[in-house]
Design a protein around this motif. Sequence first.
Motif, PDB file in Angstrom:
ATOM      1  N   GLU A 135      12.648   8.105  19.233  1.00 47.05           N
ATOM      2  CA  GLU A 135      11.585   8.295  18.247  1.00 47.05           C
ATOM      3  C   GLU A 135      10.954   6.956  17.899  1.00 47.05           C
ATOM      4  OE1 GLU A 135      14.463   8.325  14.336  1.00 47.05           O
ATOM      5  OE2 GLU A 135      14.170  10.163  15.453  1.00 47.05           O
ATOM      6  N   SER A 136       9.694   7.015  17.480  1.00 42.66           N
ATOM      7  CA  SER A 136       8.991   5.804  17.053  1.00 42.66           C
ATOM      8  C   SER A 136       9.219   5.587  15.566  1.00 42.66           C
ATOM      9  CB  SER A 136       7.485   5.962  17.313  1.00 42.66           C
ATOM     10  OG  SER A 136       6.932   6.900  16.393  1.00 42.66           O
ATOM     11  N   ASP A 137       8.707   4.483  15.056  1.00 48.74           N
ATOM     12  CA  ASP A 137       8.640   4.300  13.614  1.00 48.74           C
ATOM     13  C   ASP A 137       7.582   5.265  13.080  1.00 48.74           C
ATOM     14  OD1 ASP A 137      10.502   2.233  13.545  1.00 48.74           O
ATOM     15  OD2 ASP A 137       8.971   0.690  13.842  1.00 48.74           O
ATOM     16  N   TRP A 138       7.608   5.523  11.790  1.00 52.63           N
ATOM     17  CA  TRP A 138       6.592   6.366  11.167  1.00 52.63           C
ATOM     18  C   TRP A 138       5.281   5.605  11.071  1.00 52.63           C
ATOM     19  CZ3 TRP A 138       7.291  11.431  10.382  1.00 52.63           C
ATOM     20  CH2 TRP A 138       8.592  11.912  10.358  1.00 52.63           C
ATOM     21  N   SER A 139       4.179   6.327  11.138  1.00 53.33           N
ATOM     22  CA  SER A 139       2.860   5.713  10.970  1.00 53.33           C
ATOM     23  C   SER A 139       2.694   5.241   9.530  1.00 53.33           C
ATOM     24  CB  SER A 139       1.761   6.733  11.294  1.00 53.33           C
ATOM     25  OG  SER A 139       1.749   7.761  10.306  1.00 53.33           O
ATOM     26  N   ASP A 140       1.635   4.466   9.300  1.00 55.02           N
ATOM     27  CA  ASP A 140       1.290   4.101   7.933  1.00 55.02           C
ATOM     28  C   ASP A 140       0.974   5.387   7.168  1.00 55.02           C
ATOM     29  OD1 ASP A 140       1.548   1.381   8.432  1.00 55.02           O
ATOM     30  OD2 ASP A 140      -0.562   1.161   8.989  1.00 55.02           O
ATOM     31  N   PRO A 141       1.316   5.451   5.880  1.00 58.09           N
ATOM     32  CA  PRO A 141       1.018   6.668   5.115  1.00 58.09           C
ATOM     33  C   PRO A 141      -0.485   6.872   4.917  1.00 58.09           C
ATOM     34  CG  PRO A 141       2.159   5.027   3.750  1.00 58.09           C
ATOM     35  CD  PRO A 141       2.024   4.454   5.110  1.00 58.09           C
ATOM     36  N   VAL A 142      -0.883   8.131   4.930  1.00 61.31           N
ATOM     37  CA  VAL A 142      -2.283   8.526   4.716  1.00 61.31           C
ATOM     38  C   VAL A 142      -2.281   9.600   3.639  1.00 61.31           C
ATOM     39  CG1 VAL A 142      -4.300   9.585   5.781  1.00 61.31           C
ATOM     40  CG2 VAL A 142      -2.881   8.040   7.111  1.00 61.31           C
ATOM     41  N   SER A 143      -3.230   9.537   2.720  1.00 63.86           N
ATOM     42  CA  SER A 143      -3.344  10.538   1.655  1.00 63.86           C
ATOM     43  C   SER A 143      -4.597  11.380   1.853  1.00 63.86           C
ATOM     44  CB  SER A 143      -3.419   9.863   0.283  1.00 63.86           C
ATOM     45  OG  SER A 143      -2.257   9.144   0.015  1.00 63.86           O
ATOM     46  N   HIS A 144      -4.473  12.679   1.534  1.00 64.03           N
ATOM     47  CA  HIS A 144      -5.629  13.565   1.633  1.00 64.03           C
ATOM     48  C   HIS A 144      -5.394  14.782   0.726  1.00 64.03           C
ATOM     49  CE1 HIS A 144      -9.331  14.623   3.810  1.00 64.03           C
ATOM     50  NE2 HIS A 144      -8.959  15.872   3.565  1.00 64.03           N
ATOM     51  N   MET A 145      -6.458  15.246   0.077  1.00 64.23           N
ATOM     52  CA  MET A 145      -6.355  16.394  -0.808  1.00 64.23           C
ATOM     53  C   MET A 145      -6.552  17.691  -0.040  1.00 64.23           C
ATOM     54  SD  MET A 145      -8.546  17.457  -4.213  1.00 64.23           S
ATOM     55  CE  MET A 145      -7.943  16.111  -5.215  1.00 64.23           C
ATOM     56  N   ALA A 146      -5.677  18.660  -0.284  1.00 68.40           N
ATOM     57  CA  ALA A 146      -5.829  19.987   0.322  1.00 68.40           C
ATOM     58  C   ALA A 146      -6.827  20.790  -0.490  1.00 68.40           C
ATOM     59  CB  ALA A 146      -4.476  20.699   0.349  1.00 68.40           C
TER      60      ALA A 146
END
Length: 147
Positions: A135-146
């Motif tokens: 597995e890779s490292d996790w990506s940078d976090p991204v925020s978005h409204m549903a």
Amino acid sequence: WSGGVQATATKNANRLLLETAVVKLGSYVQIEANNDLAVLLSSGFRAQRQGGPSVPLPSPTVIRVTNGNSGELVINVKAVKNARSYMVRYREEEGPSESSKTSSFMNSRNMRLTGLAKGKTYVLQVQVLGGSQGESDWSDPVSHMAM
């Protein structure tokens, strides 16, 4: 079997459900095995064949997050060569990090998170499964409204 447009659409939908179930099961087995070959083999799954990439996979880059149907977020990431599948970790922005959920996907486009609360902002990250480390490292976090 008469075929036709409807039969093909049904076949494709059923295939996607099956592929998704197999990826989820494989991801679960991989997580539970925790790099213990004996545990992995006892599950009935075979170990990844040798000769794959000799370097770790890079963490994926989220290209965009859009709203799908009501209560859905659709994630697109830049495809990673030699990726077997993608894992998405997500939680409500104001929720504790321990409340994160995960979903697995076969490809890097149109990863749909469903059943989200409308009007809530979600923080998500993507990880690639495969490569020499599994597995890779996790990506940078991204925020978005549903919506």
